[in-house]
Design an enzyme around this catalytic site. Structure first.
Site, PDB file in Angstrom:
ATOM      1  N   CYS A 138       0.917  -1.501   0.299  1.00  0.00           N
ATOM      2  CA  CYS A 138      -0.022  -0.113   0.313  1.00  0.00           C
ATOM      3  C   CYS A 138       0.874   1.316  -0.153  1.00  0.00           C
ATOM      4  CB  CYS A 138      -0.819  -0.469   1.225  1.00  0.00           C
ATOM      5  SG  CYS A 138      -2.212  -1.498   1.032  1.00  0.00           S
ATOM      6  N   ASP A 139       2.052   1.298   0.745  1.00  0.00           N
ATOM      7  CA  ASP A 139       2.866   2.218   0.909  1.00  0.00           C
ATOM      8  C   ASP A 139       3.559   2.227  -0.944  1.00  0.00           C
ATOM      9  OD1 ASP A 139       6.000   3.732   0.672  1.00  0.00           O
ATOM     10  OD2 ASP A 139       5.200   3.042   3.053  1.00  0.00           O
TER      11      ASP A 139
END
Length: 169
Positions: free
Chosen positions: A63-64
């Site tokens: 997600c980062d």
């Protein structure tokens, strides 16, 4: 409406709540929160192309990477394109993450309160109350022009296809 067989988490099947949206569908409305707890809706981006990056949680490596990639790509986009990232993370956590990561081109938003976006776009994971990894590209008339729900949520989306769809608008 519940849908199974669409996504997995580390190979285990999960259930999505909401409809299976397709290209050509009218984009459903939604209400999410920004980092200051102010409501944000689809209407706030009327007349613009929208890339909506959907992530389960910004506290995970994939997600980062996804948010950072869209933030970097947003620099190259026209002023008429808005890039949003929607997750179930708390607004305060999103704001802290964005500040620390230098996210300044993507509007990172929270669906934690009502799961309005997750249900409307068919990406709310029943078993986890998180959102499935997905990308939606919506044109200036609020018609969906690209949909990707990533089959294995630990994998990254197809950035090139999503960005290509947005570039055509």
């Amino acid at each position: 409406m519940e849908r199974s067989g669409v996504i997995t988490f580390q190979g285990s099947p999960l259930t999505l709540i909401g409809p299976a949206l397709r290209m050509g569908d009218k984009a459903p409305g939604f209400s999410v929160l920004d980092g200051e707890l102010k409501p944000v809706s689809l209407k706030d981006f009327a007349g613009k192309t929208k890339i909506i990056s959907v992530t389960p949680s910004l506290d995970t490596p994939v997600c980062d990477l996804q948010l950072r990639r869209f933030n970097a790509e947003a620099v190259k986009m026209s002023a008429n394109t808005e890039v949003l990232n929607i997750s179930m993370d708390l607004p305060f956590a999103i704001a802290r993450f964005c500040t620390g990561a230098g996210i300044d081109r993507v509007k990172a938003l929270s669906d934690h309160r009502e799961a309005s976006f997750g249900v409307a776009y068919g990406v709310l994971i029943k078993e986890l109350r998180l959102l499935a990894r997905a990308v939606f590209v919506i044109d200036s008339n609020d018609i969906i022009r690209y949909v990707e729900i990533v089959p294995e949520i630990t994998n990254q989306p197809d950035y090139d296809s999503a960005l290509g769809a947005a570039a055509k608008l």
